[in-house]
Design an enzyme around this catalytic site. Structure first.
Site, PDB file in Angstrom:
ATOM      1  N   LYS A  16       0.842  -1.202   0.000  1.00 16.07           N
ATOM      2  CA  LYS A  16       0.000   0.000   0.000  1.00 16.07           C
ATOM      3  C   LYS A  16       0.878   1.253   0.000  1.00 16.07           C
ATOM      4  CE  LYS A  16      -3.776  -2.474   2.142  1.00 16.07           C
ATOM      5  NZ  LYS A  16      -4.400  -2.976   3.364  1.00 16.07           N
ATOM      6  N   GLN A  76      -4.747  -1.750   9.486  1.00 14.60           N
ATOM      7  CA  GLN A  76      -4.582  -3.082   8.901  1.00 14.60           C
ATOM      8  C   GLN A  76      -5.134  -4.140   9.855  1.00 14.60           C
ATOM      9  OE1 GLN A  76      -3.278  -3.675   5.714  1.00 14.60           O
ATOM     10  NE2 GLN A  76      -3.985  -5.753   6.079  1.00 14.60           N
ATOM     11  N   ASP A 132     -11.413   2.547   3.810  1.00 16.21           N
ATOM     12  CA  ASP A 132     -11.755   1.126   3.687  1.00 16.21           C
ATOM     13  C   ASP A 132     -13.270   0.935   3.581  1.00 16.21           C
ATOM     14  OD1 ASP A 132      -9.725  -0.718   3.500  1.00 16.21           O
ATOM     15  OD2 ASP A 132      -9.286  -0.736   5.650  1.00 16.21           O
TER      16      ASP A 132
END
Ligand code: NDP
Length: 284
Positions: A53, A97, A120
């Site tokens: 990422k 994460q 997200d």
């Protein structure tokens, strides 16, 4: 032999557009969109995702903030960090994460992220907005799959779509996005009886269960489009999807490989959401 649905190819194209838009954003506002990625602990798979990422952000010209904590960090410390990032004007997107250590309540952490920075799309407010079709961000993996289907001219409307897996991050939103695009959707899971009866009937089959090479050719209708979300590590360290690729590619009409299918698209959609967040922050 099935046509390969290449996440690498589609990602490269979408990222090129994002790069151009990021450059224009920088020119207009004198600053780059910023993504903060928080990682807790040292899960090797998470470390690879976080690194990818970070790299992807830099490649399109965005600013990437990597924040690492030891696995024994307290929930409060993590929540405080999120508060800090919520208040930081340089940060447009915040991603934690997952999975988090068992000592930390994952949902509580997700709830703390400002919905306007929730790239997200896991915050309940964003999940709710998706359900009523009035969203800012779409969850990255299902959104990436929709991009792939569009790019490869897979018609969803009126098709029998079967999603195996009902997680909040993949299965459920995937089913919703397919339904929204007029697919007739069935969701299967570990309690589904006679799974093959459903999978054999599918025109579009999305497999997101996390079991290496679970879906075999006898479970697939000839000519089906097969999307493999799974990322599993074999004993020898190589990656395997949830689909037995060598068998299924012989009867499917289109199929995603692992790696190089859904994975790159997930990160690409994260970049897209970060750019969207940055634009909204500048215009709010
Ligand atoms: P979860 O473990 O959260 O969910 C797995 C789902 O699969 C559950 O709904 C479970 O059912 C179902 N399931 C498990 N075993 C079976 C079975 N034998 N038959 C039918 N259904 C079954 O996983 P995620 O959704 O988070 O991830 C799924 C996979 O996708 C993983 O390999 C993950 O690494 C990968 N992934 C890949 C991404 C990418 O970018 N390519 C992004 C995110 C995930 P039940 O609900 O009944 O337990």
């Amino acid at each position: 032999m099935a046509e390969l649905i290449s996440g690498k190819v589609v990602s490269a194209k979408v990222r090129e557009d994002i790069k151009i838009e990021t450059a224009a954003f920088k020119k207009e506002y004198g600053t780059a969109p910023g993504l903060a990625v928080i990682m807790v602990g040292d899960n090797p798979a998470s470390a690879v995702y976080v690194r990818n990422k970070h790299k992807a952000c830099l490649e399109v010209g965005m600013t990437s903030y990597e924040i690492k904590f030891d696995a024994d960090i307290s929930e409060d410390e993590l929540l405080n960090k999120i508060d800090e990032l919520n208040a930081d004007d340089n940060v447009d997107g915040i991603l934690v994460q997952l999975p988090l250590p068992k000592t930390i309540d994952e949902q509580k952490v997700i709830n703390r992220i400002s919905p306007t920075k929730d790239v997200d799309a896991f915050h309940p407010q964003n999940v709710g907005k998706i359900m009523i079709g009035n969203y800012t961000f779409l969850p990255c993996t299902p959104a990436g799959i929709v991009e792939l289907l569009n790019y490869y001219n897979v018609e969803i409307g009126g098709k029998k779509c079967v999603v195996i897996g009902r997680s909040n991050i993949v299965g459920k939103p995937m089913a919703h996005l397919l339904m929204e695009r007029n697919g007739t959707v069935t969701v299967c899971h570990s309690r589904t009886k006679e799974l093959k009866e459903y999978t054999k009937d599918a025109d579009i089959l999305v497999v997101a269960i996390g079991k290496a090479e679970f879906l075999t050719a006898d479970m697939v209708k000839p000519g089906a489009v097969v999307i493999d979300v799974g990322i599993n590590r074999r004993d020898d360290g190589t990656l395997a999807g949830d689909v037995k690729f060598d068998e299924v590619e012989k009867i499917a009409s289109k199929i995603t490989p692992v790696p190089g299918g859904v994975g790159p698209m997930t990160i690409t959609m994260l970049l897209k959401n970060t750019l969207t967040a940055a634009k909204q922050h500048k215009n709010s």
